[in-house]
Design a protein around this motif. Structure first.
Motif, PDB file in Angstrom:
ATOM      1  N   GLY A   1      25.792  38.488  -9.137  1.00  0.00           N
ATOM      2  CA  GLY A   1      25.957  38.621 -10.480  1.00  0.00           C
ATOM      3  C   GLY A   1      24.586  38.765 -10.946  1.00  0.00           C
ATOM      4  O   GLY A   1      23.945  37.973 -11.263  1.00  0.00           O
ATOM      5  N   GLU A   2      24.282  40.178 -11.156  1.00  0.00           N
ATOM      6  CA  GLU A   2      22.829  40.503 -11.370  1.00  0.00           C
ATOM      7  C   GLU A   2      22.478  39.881 -12.865  1.00  0.00           C
ATOM      8  O   GLU A   2      23.405  39.622 -13.640  1.00  0.00           O
ATOM      9  CB  GLU A   2      22.784  42.040 -11.455  1.00  0.00           C
ATOM     10  N   GLY A   3      21.349  39.656 -12.936  1.00  0.00           N
ATOM     11  CA  GLY A   3      20.834  38.867 -14.164  1.00  0.00           C
ATOM     12  C   GLY A   3      19.849  37.790 -14.138  1.00  0.00           C
ATOM     13  O   GLY A   3      19.060  37.764 -14.845  1.00  0.00           O
TER      14      GLY A   3
ATOM     15  N   VAL B   1      28.458  42.708  -8.969  1.00  0.00           N
ATOM     16  CA  VAL B   1      28.504  43.098 -10.357  1.00  0.00           C
ATOM     17  C   VAL B   1      27.168  43.305 -11.126  1.00  0.00           C
ATOM     18  O   VAL B   1      26.327  42.283 -10.941  1.00  0.00           O
ATOM     19  CB  VAL B   1      29.551  42.456 -11.116  1.00  0.00           C
ATOM     20  N   ASP B   2      26.901  44.358 -11.683  1.00  0.00           N
ATOM     21  CA  ASP B   2      25.752  44.440 -12.511  1.00  0.00           C
ATOM     22  C   ASP B   2      26.355  44.923 -14.050  1.00  0.00           C
ATOM     23  O   ASP B   2      26.637  46.056 -14.269  1.00  0.00           O
ATOM     24  CB  ASP B   2      24.622  45.638 -12.291  1.00  0.00           C
ATOM     25  N   PRO B   3      26.573  44.097 -14.824  1.00  0.00           N
ATOM     26  CA  PRO B   3      27.385  44.272 -15.989  1.00  0.00           C
ATOM     27  C   PRO B   3      26.634  45.679 -16.912  1.00  0.00           C
ATOM     28  O   PRO B   3      27.281  46.668 -17.386  1.00  0.00           O
ATOM     29  CB  PRO B   3      27.255  42.944 -16.839  1.00  0.00           C
ATOM     30  N   VAL B   4      25.292  45.623 -16.904  1.00  0.00           N
ATOM     31  CA  VAL B   4      24.538  46.844 -17.125  1.00  0.00           C
ATOM     32  C   VAL B   4      23.279  47.101 -16.416  1.00  0.00           C
ATOM     33  O   VAL B   4      22.435  46.432 -16.286  1.00  0.00           O
ATOM     34  CB  VAL B   4      24.127  46.801 -18.846  1.00  0.00           C
ATOM     35  N   ASP B   5      23.544  48.175 -15.482  1.00  0.00           N
ATOM     36  CA  ASP B   5      22.306  48.617 -14.787  1.00  0.00           C
ATOM     37  C   ASP B   5      21.734  49.702 -15.755  1.00  0.00           C
ATOM     38  O   ASP B   5      22.255  50.581 -16.284  1.00  0.00           O
ATOM     39  CB  ASP B   5      22.643  49.111 -13.487  1.00  0.00           C
ATOM     40  N   GLY B   6      20.295  49.167 -16.169  1.00  0.00           N
ATOM     41  CA  GLY B   6      19.713  50.291 -17.163  1.00  0.00           C
ATOM     42  C   GLY B   6      19.837  49.476 -18.502  1.00  0.00           C
ATOM     43  O   GLY B   6      19.789  50.269 -19.354  1.00  0.00           O
TER      44      GLY B   6
ATOM     45  N   PRO C   1      20.550  42.804  -6.043  1.00  0.00           N
ATOM     46  CA  PRO C   1      21.910  42.910  -6.641  1.00  0.00           C
ATOM     47  C   PRO C   1      22.363  44.386  -6.623  1.00  0.00           C
ATOM     48  O   PRO C   1      23.321  44.708  -6.148  1.00  0.00           O
ATOM     49  CB  PRO C   1      22.004  42.428  -7.985  1.00  0.00           C
ATOM     50  N   GLU C   2      21.638  45.220  -7.234  1.00  0.00           N
ATOM     51  CA  GLU C   2      22.006  46.475  -7.265  1.00  0.00           C
ATOM     52  C   GLU C   2      22.114  47.250  -5.852  1.00  0.00           C
ATOM     53  O   GLU C   2      22.921  48.079  -5.664  1.00  0.00           O
ATOM     54  CB  GLU C   2      20.741  47.324  -7.978  1.00  0.00           C
ATOM     55  N   GLY C   3      21.307  46.598  -4.849  1.00  0.00           N
ATOM     56  CA  GLY C   3      21.318  47.099  -3.457  1.00  0.00           C
ATOM     57  C   GLY C   3      22.510  46.972  -2.723  1.00  0.00           C
ATOM     58  O   GLY C   3      23.196  47.744  -2.006  1.00  0.00           O
TER      59      GLY C   3
END
Ligand SMILES: O=P(O)(O)OC[C@H]1O[C@](O)(COP(=O)(O)O)[C@@H](O)[C@@H]1O
Ligand SMILES: [Mn+2]
Length: 325
Positions: free
Chosen positions: A64-66, A92-97, A218-220
């Motif tokens: 849970g990215e963040g 999950v990454d609710p918003v990457d970028g 997380p993105e990886g």
């Protein structure tokens, strides 16, 4: 959608994930260009959490990215779904970028991957990961980057100077950029969004051949599901960026020297869905337009990538967090 493998073939599950990422992308629209990244993340997290309530599965959040940026996030271990149906893990990454969205710039997306329970690697509290992604199968972290660049140039029948290597523009990545340049490749620096670059590097024939360097853990992990589905190559290794992170990761029993193969990152058939917040270029012929207001609600374009090379674009209009069409 046939051939993606096991529970990932379940159309209801695909639809549930699409509803979650489209709801997240739509919810951010009023905040695009606002300058407030936390508000962007917060709106996406709330919409995604709500949309996941009735997912037809026994769901668990494993990424849970963040946390790294102390941004709003879905909590690790958080359960979702009806509890009926397959046992699923969500990365999950609710918003990457996030910062791109806050600045109204291209490259922001709501992105989530699911795989059968236990399929994603557990990196504990790791925030950063050394990553190497390419369409070329020779991608290996313990081999010199020059070997991969040479192999790609040979396979494409071009000089090394035509091989394009994306490196996130951070001081920690200076060595990777120098190694790529020394091998004669062109370095393509970027500010944010290594999910988007990883997707392009994983597919032959895009503007990128390789993504290398240290970026978000997380993105990886979540992008490994898509790389796998796309038939690309990927390796990763935890790369703590502070003593505190190093201690936390070691305390959690993570081996800092172990190279994670693609199978180690994501061992099962997987599904990755991304919905464009602003314009997104995930590679090939796919170009997603950013979320946009229309008469009936918010129009959102998404890309679905499933194991077995199944992929398609979804376009729908979201009204009040619900998919209308
Ligand atoms: O900005 P940092 O701390 O160098 O972290 C790198 C990570 O941040 C990003 O550029 C943006 O991620 P978020 O928008 O989710 O914060 C990722 O694509 C990348 O993996
Ligand atoms: Mn991110």
């Amino acid at each position: 959608m046939s051939g993606s493998g096991g529970v990932m073939d379940d159309p209801a599950l695909v639809e549930a994930l699409l509803r979650a990422t489209t709801a997240a992308a739509a919810a951010t629209l009023p905040l695009v260009g606002s300058g407030d990244g936390d508000a962007v993340d917060g709106a996406a997290v709330a919409a995604m959490r709500f949309a996941l309530t009735d997912a037809p599965c026994d769901g668990r959040v494993v990424i849970g990215e963040g946390e790294k940026d102390e941004a709003p996030m879905l909590a690790l271990g958080e359960r979702f779904g009806t509890g009926e149906g397959p046992a699923i893990d969500l990365a999950v990454d609710p918003v990457d970028g996030t910062r791109l969205a806050a600045a109204g710039r291209p490259g922001a997306m709501a992105v989530a991957s699911i795989a059968p329970r236990g399929a994603f690697c557990d990196l504990g509290p790791a925030h950063y990961l050394e990553k190497l992604v390419s369409w070329h199968p020779a991608a290996a972290l313990d081999r010199p980057l020059s070997e991969l660049i040479t192999a790609i140039a040979r396979e494409r029948g071009v000089p090394a100077g035509a091989v394009r290597v994306a490196v996130q523009d951070r001081p920690r990545n200076a060595g990777y950029a120098a190694a790529a340049r020394a091998a004669g490749a062109e370095v393509v620096p970027f500010e944010h969004g290594d999910v988007e670059r990883s997707l392009r590097a994983a597919q032959r024939g895009t503007d990128l051949d390789v993504l290398v360097g240290i970026g978000g853990a997380p993105e990886g992990v979540l992008v490994s599901a898509a790389v796998r589905a796309l038939g690309g190559a990927m390796q990763a290794r935890p790369a703590p960026q502070s003593d505190a992170e190093r201690r936390r990761v070691l305390d959690a029993g993570v081996d800092l020297d172990r190279v994670l193969t693609l199978d180690g990152l994501c061992s099962g058939p997987a599904l990755c869905v991304l919905s464009a917040v602003t314009e997104v270029d995930p590679g090939g012929a796919v170009r997603l337009t950013g979320a946009a207001r229309v008469d009936e609600g918010v129009a959102v374009e998404s890309w679905v990538v499933a194991s077995g090379h199944a992929m398609w674009i979804d376009r729908r209009v979201v009204t009040d967090g619900f998919a209308a069409s």
